[in-house]
Write a protein that holds these residues in place. Structure first.
Motif, PDB file in Angstrom:
ATOM      1  N   THR A 106       0.832  -1.208   0.000  1.00 43.93           N
ATOM      2  CA  THR A 106       0.000   0.000   0.000  1.00 43.93           C
ATOM      3  C   THR A 106       0.862   1.251   0.000  1.00 43.93           C
ATOM      4  N   GLN A 107       1.914   1.236   0.818  1.00 49.13           N
ATOM      5  CA  GLN A 107       2.808   2.381   0.877  1.00 49.13           C
ATOM      6  C   GLN A 107       3.549   2.571  -0.444  1.00 49.13           C
ATOM      7  N   TRP A 122       1.250   4.057  -2.920  1.00 51.57           N
ATOM      8  CA  TRP A 122       1.026   5.476  -2.655  1.00 51.57           C
ATOM      9  C   TRP A 122       2.207   6.310  -3.149  1.00 51.57           C
ATOM     10  N   ARG A 130       2.067   6.457  -6.934  1.00 53.37           N
ATOM     11  CA  ARG A 130       1.017   7.370  -7.403  1.00 53.37           C
ATOM     12  C   ARG A 130       1.434   8.824  -7.215  1.00 53.37           C
ATOM     13  N   SER A 131       2.105   9.113  -6.079  1.00 55.32           N
ATOM     14  CA  SER A 131       2.558  10.488  -5.843  1.00 55.32           C
ATOM     15  C   SER A 131       3.581  10.904  -6.884  1.00 55.32           C
TER      16      SER A 131
END
Length: 362
Positions: A249-250, A253, A256-257
């Motif tokens: 998940t990290q 993220w 995506r950033s």
């Protein structure tokens, strides 16, 4: 803390032999036995801290395997010396190896996983001590209700095993696994360790209250040992999976950033032409929402290439080549702007896809 605290351990053992077991200091079970029974453990700890290093909080299944395997051997060595001292003093020989093994898989993990990290945080507030990353901390009313229900299930299971012994031709010890599995699946290793400790303590108290016959104690001790091993293994697997999920998940993220922070427009689409993903710049440059772009074929906003040119580009891409070409993109309001597009084949979540990075060259 390491082996530098061995004098404290030996002193505690001698005091226990004298005060708790009422053995003369100079008897075989006194000073010699109190020191000899820890030789196996000292050797096991030395291995676990040096050659076969593990996380003291038993963070992985490998740590559990090394901890159990090496310290079980150490417990056997210590039990051997303990039995020799009992024989020398002409005393009865209890099942010391089984008792030590129960402590290794229930009481010691409880101290390592649940108690030691909190003590370190209390003693060293500025230290980087995180403890196990499980679901052991309640953050909502539903979590509190679940924890209370698990505690009730432990008491209920022990009550059924000891309170209804006359109603069964055998004691249904398998019932004790229900709260253990429930806690392990929900909270990982911390929940499994805490529940195992609670079950074993409850069984000990229940056996004393119901005056369980000594002939039944080996069966209960074996059940405690199996419960402890099951809790450690299942809890470690659940905690490892939870950490993997959190890591994924990290990573997603962060991806995506980074993906959305790029100034160039980025498109990812399948070989069939279906749009799989776009970044924020592509949405802003084309004047369309991301969800809208994912539903549109690339031909909707690519207007500067002919069919022959597209076939030539696709042929190069299928051969694994990186292609740079020029095109024209059309915004949602009908205006156009020239772009330079770099095309590559990438792996997108397990499937081959085309990465197109378009730069405005107006």
């Amino acid at each position: 803390a390491g082996l530098r605290y061995w004098p404290l351990v030996c002193f505690s053992s001698v005091m226990a032999a004298f005060l708790n077991y009422h053995r003369p200091i100079l008897s075989w079970c006194g000073l010699p036995g109190a020191l000899a029974i820890y030789l196996g453990y000292f050797g096991g700890v030395a291995l676990l801290r040096r050659r076969c290093h593990i996380d003291p909080e038993l963070g992985t299944l490998r740590d559990i395997g090394r901890y159990v395997g090496i310290l079980f051997i150490g417990a056997s060595v210590s039990a051997f010396f303990g039995i020799l001292t009992l024989i020398a003093d002409h005393l009865l020989i209890p099942s010391k190896a089984l008792q030590m093994s129960i402590a290794l898989v229930s009481f010691a993990p409880f101290l390592l996983v649940c108690v030691a990290p909190r003590i370190r945080r209390w003693l060293f507030p500025g230290s980087n001590v995180h403890g196990q990353t499980g679901r052991g901390q309640a953050s909502s009313t539903s979590d509190m209700i679940a924890i209370a229900a698990q505690a009730v299930s432990v008491l209920a299971a022990v009550w059924i095993v000891f309170g209804f012994a006359s109603a069964f031709s055998y004691q249904p010890l398998y019932i004790l696994f229900i709260p253990l599995i429930w806690a392990a699946l929900r909270h990982g290793l911390p929940g499994a360790v805490l529940t195992t400790f609670a079950i074993n303590v409850s069984m000990t108290i229940a056996a004393a209250i119901t005056h369980t016959h000594r002939t039944a104690m080996p069966r209960f001790q074996l059940a405690m040992l199996v419960l402890g091993l099951t809790g450690l293994c299942l809890g470690a697997v659940v905690s490892e999976r939870k950490r993997t999920e959190d890591s994924l998940t990290q990573s997603e993220w962060h991806f995506r950033s980074l993906f959305d922070s790029m100034a160039d427009s980025i498109f990812i689409y399948s070989f069939s032409g279906h749009m799989l993903d776009v970044n924020q710049s592509a949405s802003s440059n084309l004047g369309r929402q991301r969800d809208e772009l994912l539903q549109l074929p690339p031909e909707t906003f690519q207007v500067g290439s002919s069919t022959d040119e597209e076939k030539a580009v696709w042929k190069q891409i299928l051969h694994g080549e990186s292609v740079i070409t020029q095109n024209v993109h059309r915004r949602s309001d009908g205006t156009t702007f020239p772009v330079e597009v770099r095309l590559n084949v990438i792996d997108h979540w397990g499937q081959a896809a085309v990465l197109a990075v378009a730069r405005d060259i107006t």
